[in-house]
Every structure is written in structure tokens, then in C-alpha cells.
Scaffold this motif. Sequence first.
Motif, PDB file in Angstrom:
ATOM      1  N   GLN A  40       1.593  -1.404  -0.050  1.00  0.00           N
ATOM      2  CA  GLN A  40      -0.233   0.580   0.049  1.00  0.00           C
ATOM      3  C   GLN A  40       1.147   1.215   0.268  1.00  0.00           C
ATOM      4  OE1 GLN A  40      -3.249  -0.015   3.364  1.00  0.00           O
ATOM      5  NE2 GLN A  40      -4.669  -2.135   1.965  1.00  0.00           N
ATOM      6  N   LYS A  41       0.149   2.571  -0.270  1.00  0.00           N
ATOM      7  CA  LYS A  41       1.246   3.549  -0.624  1.00  0.00           C
ATOM      8  C   LYS A  41       2.148   4.236   0.503  1.00  0.00           C
ATOM      9  CE  LYS A  41       0.128   8.231  -2.519  1.00  0.00           C
ATOM     10  NZ  LYS A  41      -0.871   8.924  -2.742  1.00  0.00           N
ATOM     11  N   CYS A  42       3.060   4.513   0.208  1.00  0.00           N
ATOM     12  CA  CYS A  42       4.408   5.029   1.111  1.00  0.00           C
ATOM     13  C   CYS A  42       4.397   4.113   2.288  1.00  0.00           C
ATOM     14  CB  CYS A  42       3.188   6.040   2.036  1.00  0.00           C
ATOM     15  SG  CYS A  42       3.172   7.493   0.585  1.00  0.00           S
ATOM     16  N   THR A  43       4.479   2.308   2.138  1.00  0.00           N
ATOM     17  CA  THR A  43       4.548   1.578   3.000  1.00  0.00           C
ATOM     18  C   THR A  43       5.680   0.855   2.664  1.00  0.00           C
ATOM     19  OG1 THR A  43       3.781  -0.330   1.589  1.00  0.00           O
ATOM     20  CG2 THR A  43       2.641   0.424   3.949  1.00  0.00           C
ATOM     21  N   LYS A  47       8.177   0.965  -1.347  1.00  0.00           N
ATOM     22  CA  LYS A  47       8.511   2.385  -1.335  1.00  0.00           C
ATOM     23  C   LYS A  47       9.785   1.460  -1.906  1.00  0.00           C
ATOM     24  CE  LYS A  47       8.445   5.343   2.509  1.00  0.00           C
ATOM     25  NZ  LYS A  47       8.843   5.635   3.765  1.00  0.00           N
ATOM     26  N   LYS A  48      10.157   0.233  -1.716  1.00  0.00           N
ATOM     27  CA  LYS A  48      11.122  -0.629  -2.513  1.00  0.00           C
ATOM     28  C   LYS A  48      10.652  -0.960  -3.584  1.00  0.00           C
ATOM     29  CE  LYS A  48      12.391  -3.434   1.900  1.00  0.00           C
ATOM     30  NZ  LYS A  48      12.281  -4.831   2.146  1.00  0.00           N
ATOM     31  N   ILE A  49       9.622  -0.844  -3.912  1.00  0.00           N
ATOM     32  CA  ILE A  49       9.001  -1.561  -4.961  1.00  0.00           C
ATOM     33  C   ILE A  49       9.838  -0.584  -6.514  1.00  0.00           C
ATOM     34  CG2 ILE A  49       6.983  -2.336  -7.391  1.00  0.00           C
ATOM     35  CD1 ILE A  49       6.132  -4.030  -5.071  1.00  0.00           C
ATOM     36  N   VAL A  50       8.581   1.000  -6.034  1.00  0.00           N
ATOM     37  CA  VAL A  50       9.116   2.378  -6.523  1.00  0.00           C
ATOM     38  C   VAL A  50      10.358   2.273  -6.722  1.00  0.00           C
ATOM     39  CG1 VAL A  50       8.994   4.522  -6.497  1.00  0.00           C
ATOM     40  CG2 VAL A  50       6.769   3.470  -5.458  1.00  0.00           C
ATOM     41  N   LYS A  51      11.273   1.765  -6.161  1.00  0.00           N
ATOM     42  CA  LYS A  51      12.954   2.264  -6.135  1.00  0.00           C
ATOM     43  C   LYS A  51      13.373   1.040  -7.249  1.00  0.00           C
ATOM     44  CE  LYS A  51      16.741   2.635  -2.934  1.00  0.00           C
ATOM     45  NZ  LYS A  51      17.672   2.284  -2.101  1.00  0.00           N
ATOM     46  N   ALA A  52      12.571  -0.169  -7.176  1.00  0.00           N
ATOM     47  CA  ALA A  52      12.839  -1.103  -7.672  1.00  0.00           C
ATOM     48  C   ALA A  52      13.111  -1.003  -9.779  1.00  0.00           C
ATOM     49  CB  ALA A  52      12.925  -2.597  -7.712  1.00  0.00           C
ATOM     50  N   PHE A  53      11.643  -0.568  -8.992  1.00  0.00           N
ATOM     51  CA  PHE A  53      10.891  -0.382 -10.511  1.00  0.00           C
ATOM     52  C   PHE A  53      10.444   0.492 -11.481  1.00  0.00           C
ATOM     53  CE2 PHE A  53       9.743  -5.091  -8.905  1.00  0.00           C
ATOM     54  CZ  PHE A  53      10.659  -5.196  -9.674  1.00  0.00           C
ATOM     55  N   GLY A  54      11.087   1.703 -10.460  1.00  0.00           N
ATOM     56  CA  GLY A  54      10.663   3.148 -10.756  1.00  0.00           C
ATOM     57  C   GLY A  54       9.031   3.470 -10.809  1.00  0.00           C
ATOM     58  N   ILE A  57       5.720   2.334 -13.074  1.00  0.00           N
ATOM     59  CA  ILE A  57       4.818   1.344 -12.536  1.00  0.00           C
ATOM     60  C   ILE A  57       3.564   1.605 -10.906  1.00  0.00           C
ATOM     61  CG2 ILE A  57       6.363   1.307  -9.891  1.00  0.00           C
ATOM     62  CD1 ILE A  57       5.342  -1.636 -12.684  1.00  0.00           C
ATOM     63  N   LEU A  58       3.579   3.539 -11.129  1.00  0.00           N
ATOM     64  CA  LEU A  58       2.367   3.497 -10.391  1.00  0.00           C
ATOM     65  C   LEU A  58       1.588   4.225 -11.061  1.00  0.00           C
ATOM     66  CD1 LEU A  58       4.740   6.022  -7.568  1.00  0.00           C
ATOM     67  CD2 LEU A  58       4.188   3.897  -7.466  1.00  0.00           C
ATOM     68  N   LEU A  59      -0.031   4.056 -11.120  1.00  0.00           N
ATOM     69  CA  LEU A  59      -0.897   4.773 -11.416  1.00  0.00           C
ATOM     70  C   LEU A  59      -1.191   5.938 -10.308  1.00  0.00           C
ATOM     71  CD1 LEU A  59      -3.846   2.369  -9.771  1.00  0.00           C
ATOM     72  CD2 LEU A  59      -3.169   2.769 -12.821  1.00  0.00           C
ATOM     73  N   ASP A  60      -1.973   6.967 -11.184  1.00  0.00           N
ATOM     74  CA  ASP A  60      -2.310   8.069 -10.842  1.00  0.00           C
ATOM     75  C   ASP A  60      -2.414   8.610  -9.587  1.00  0.00           C
ATOM     76  OD1 ASP A  60      -1.452   9.128 -13.613  1.00  0.00           O
ATOM     77  OD2 ASP A  60      -3.911   9.713 -14.024  1.00  0.00           O
ATOM     78  N   ASN A  61      -3.207   7.716  -9.048  1.00  0.00           N
ATOM     79  CA  ASN A  61      -3.118   8.086  -7.303  1.00  0.00           C
ATOM     80  C   ASN A  61      -1.971   7.680  -6.926  1.00  0.00           C
ATOM     81  OD1 ASN A  61      -3.368   5.634  -7.100  1.00  0.00           O
ATOM     82  ND2 ASN A  61      -5.335   5.392  -6.576  1.00  0.00           N
ATOM     83  N   GLY A  62      -1.004   7.105  -7.279  1.00  0.00           N
ATOM     84  CA  GLY A  62       0.675   6.918  -6.340  1.00  0.00           C
ATOM     85  C   GLY A  62       0.180   4.606  -6.061  1.00  0.00           C
ATOM     86  N   GLU A  63      -0.888   4.929  -5.805  1.00  0.00           N
ATOM     87  CA  GLU A  63      -0.510   2.987  -6.062  1.00  0.00           C
ATOM     88  C   GLU A  63       0.257   2.182  -7.046  1.00  0.00           C
ATOM     89  OE1 GLU A  63      -1.913   2.303  -3.345  1.00  0.00           O
ATOM     90  OE2 GLU A  63      -3.361   3.613  -2.349  1.00  0.00           O
ATOM     91  N   ILE A  64       0.665   1.329  -6.660  1.00  0.00           N
ATOM     92  CA  ILE A  64       1.167   0.364  -7.183  1.00  0.00           C
ATOM     93  C   ILE A  64      -0.109  -0.264  -8.341  1.00  0.00           C
ATOM     94  CG2 ILE A  64       2.447  -2.140  -7.639  1.00  0.00           C
ATOM     95  CD1 ILE A  64       4.197  -0.517  -5.652  1.00  0.00           C
ATOM     96  N   ASP A  65       0.528   0.515  -9.501  1.00  0.00           N
ATOM     97  CA  ASP A  65      -0.689  -0.653 -11.083  1.00  0.00           C
ATOM     98  C   ASP A  65       0.028  -1.577 -11.374  1.00  0.00           C
ATOM     99  OD1 ASP A  65      -1.595  -0.898 -13.269  1.00  0.00           O
ATOM    100  OD2 ASP A  65      -0.899   0.686 -14.247  1.00  0.00           O
TER     101      ASP A  65
END
Length: 230
Positions: A40-43, A47-54, A57-65
Motif C-alpha cells: 500500500q502507498k508509502c509502506t 518504497k522498495k518496488i518504486v525504487k526497483a521498478f521506477g 509502475i505507479l498509477l496517477d493516485n500513487g498506488e502500484i499499477d
Amino acid sequence: MRLVGLTGGIASGKSTVSNLFMNTSVPVIDADVVARNVVQKCTGGWKKIVKAFGDEILLDNGEIDRARLSQIVFSDPSKRQLLNRLLGPHISSGIFWKIAKLWMKGCKVIALDIPLLFETKMDRWTNPVIVVWVNLETQIERLMSRDGCSEEQSQNRINAQLALDWKKSEADIVIDNSGSLDDTKQQFREVLRKVSEPLTWKERLRSRDGLISVVMCTAVGVLLAQKNLL
Ligand SMILES: CC(C)(COP(=O)(O)OP(=O)(O)OC[C@H]1O[C@@H](n2cnc3c(N)ncnc32)[C@H](O)[C@@H]1O)[C@@H](O)C(=O)NCCC(=O)NCCS
Ligand SMILES: Nc1ncnc2c1ncn2[C@@H]1O[C@H](COP(=O)(O)OP(=O)(O)OP(=O)(O)O)[C@@H](O)[C@H]1O
């Protein structure tokens, strides 16, 4: 406490069987739900997924796509291994805390619905292991119709897991979900009977009440011994 493993292949019917447990006294911990919570956003997982996949990988609302991530990891084994490595510890500790909460409530039998039970070697902690099996043709058909994916995509997702026939060979209990829902419900009745059998001594000791009894007996033993010594 008895930890019952519930596993199978993608779209083999784990959630369908897991839903049948809902009308019983056996609670189910769903690893897919835990896996969703830990990203879930900001957990930390997010953070690890955003760092690794860029950021892409995020939807407009910041959640993982999830659809996008799914496409990436099911078509590239190295990316999937990366995702598994990043999320594995978060998922295991999420499952652990859920077990701990149920243990504290005094639950004696808990089912763990873990798609990757064998792949992550968590089958070591569960007994019996129930494998929900389905024939490959039906599995592909159901996967395509549920997720709207192509045959090739379905095959990729199936190949991302250990072979379902191998899992079946390792199972203590097999539910063949290739037929109708009624057929599965009928098999489930027998499965429920087996998993609800009286706990073994080891399982009793692992339950909250068992541990309390051991602590009480030890305390009484120590007190009596002290009294005799005085
Ligand atoms: C790949 C992701 C983004 C797909 O999300 P989506 O919402 O489309 O599907 P969902 O999470 O409901 O999973 C559906 C099924 O896919 C299969 N699956 C999921 N992750 C994996 C994986 N890493 N390897 C093999 N199969 C997997 C499982 O059979 C699962 O039941 C998501 O499953 C994910 O983040 N997976 C990594 C976490 C994980 O290992 N989950 C399994 C729990 S043990
Ligand atoms: N016996 C059955 N007859 C017809 N359809 C079924 C049967 N069992 C399951 N299905 C359907 O097949 C699909 C896959 O089932 P389900 O979602 O329970 O599988 P799963 O193993 O939990 O999948 P996943 O690994 O993706 O979490 C669903 O659309 C479900 O409704």
C-alpha cells in the motif's frame, strides 16, 4: 495449534476453497491479501518496488499499477525473482503477525492460503498441506476468462510457479477442482473433517491453551519443590 497449508496453482481454485472455510470455525489467512497490504502507498514494500521498478509502475493516485507490474514480472523471470526478493520478508512477517493474533485469541486450527507455499518452502510449517488441483486445460480456460488474458499470458503465469502436478504429488490432501462447484464442495466436507480432527500432543502444546497449561504446571511444580525444600 494446527497450521493447515492451502495451496495450488494460479486459478486452480484456492480462493474458491478458501471461501468454503468461511462458514466453518477455521479462519483463513490469505497471502494474496497480505501481499496487497504490504505494498500500500508509502509502506516499506511500496518504497522498495518504486525504487526497483521506477515511477512508471505507479498509477496517477500513487498506488502500484498491479496490471502493469503483473505484465512485467510474468514475462521476465529475473524481474519476478527481484519482486519476490523484495516482498518476501514483508509477506512472511505479515503472515506471522496474523497467525500470532489468531493464536492469542486461542484459535486451534488456522488455514494458510499461500499460492507459493512450496516455492517459498513455507510448507515446512504446515501440516497437512492441501493442494487444490485442476487439469491444465481447465486451469487455462478459467484463468483466461477470469483475468481476460491471452492463452500465452496464462501459460506464462502458470510457468511462473512449480508444476501443479508436482505439488499434487507432495500434498497430504488433494482437492480436484476440475469439476463443478458442487463436486468441490462435496470433497471439501471430507477435508474439513480431516483438518478438524483432534489435535496431536505437539499441536496442543503449540496452542495458546497448551502453552498456558505447561507454564501453570511448571509454576506449580517449582512451588511444590520449593515448599519441600524448605
Ligand atoms: C504480480 C502481482 C502484482 C499481480 O497482482 P494481481 O492483483 O494481478 O494478482 P494477485 O495478487 O491477486 O495474484 C494472483 C495470483 O498470481 C500468482 N502470483 C502472484 N505473485 C506471484 C509470483 N511472484 N510468482 C508466481 N505466481 C505469483 C498467485 O497464484 C496469485 O494467487 C502480485 O501478485 C504481486 O505483487 N506478487 C508478488 C507477491 C507474491 O509473491 N504474492 C504471492 C503470495 S505468496
Ligand atoms: N469448480 C469450479 N467450477 C467453475 N469455475 C470455477 C470453479 N472453481 C473456481 N472457478 C473459477 O475459476 C477462477 C479461478 O478460481 P480462484 O480464483 O478460486 O482460483 P485461485 O487459485 O484462488 O486463483 P489465484 O491463484 O489467481 O489467486 C475463478 O473465476 C472461479 O470463479
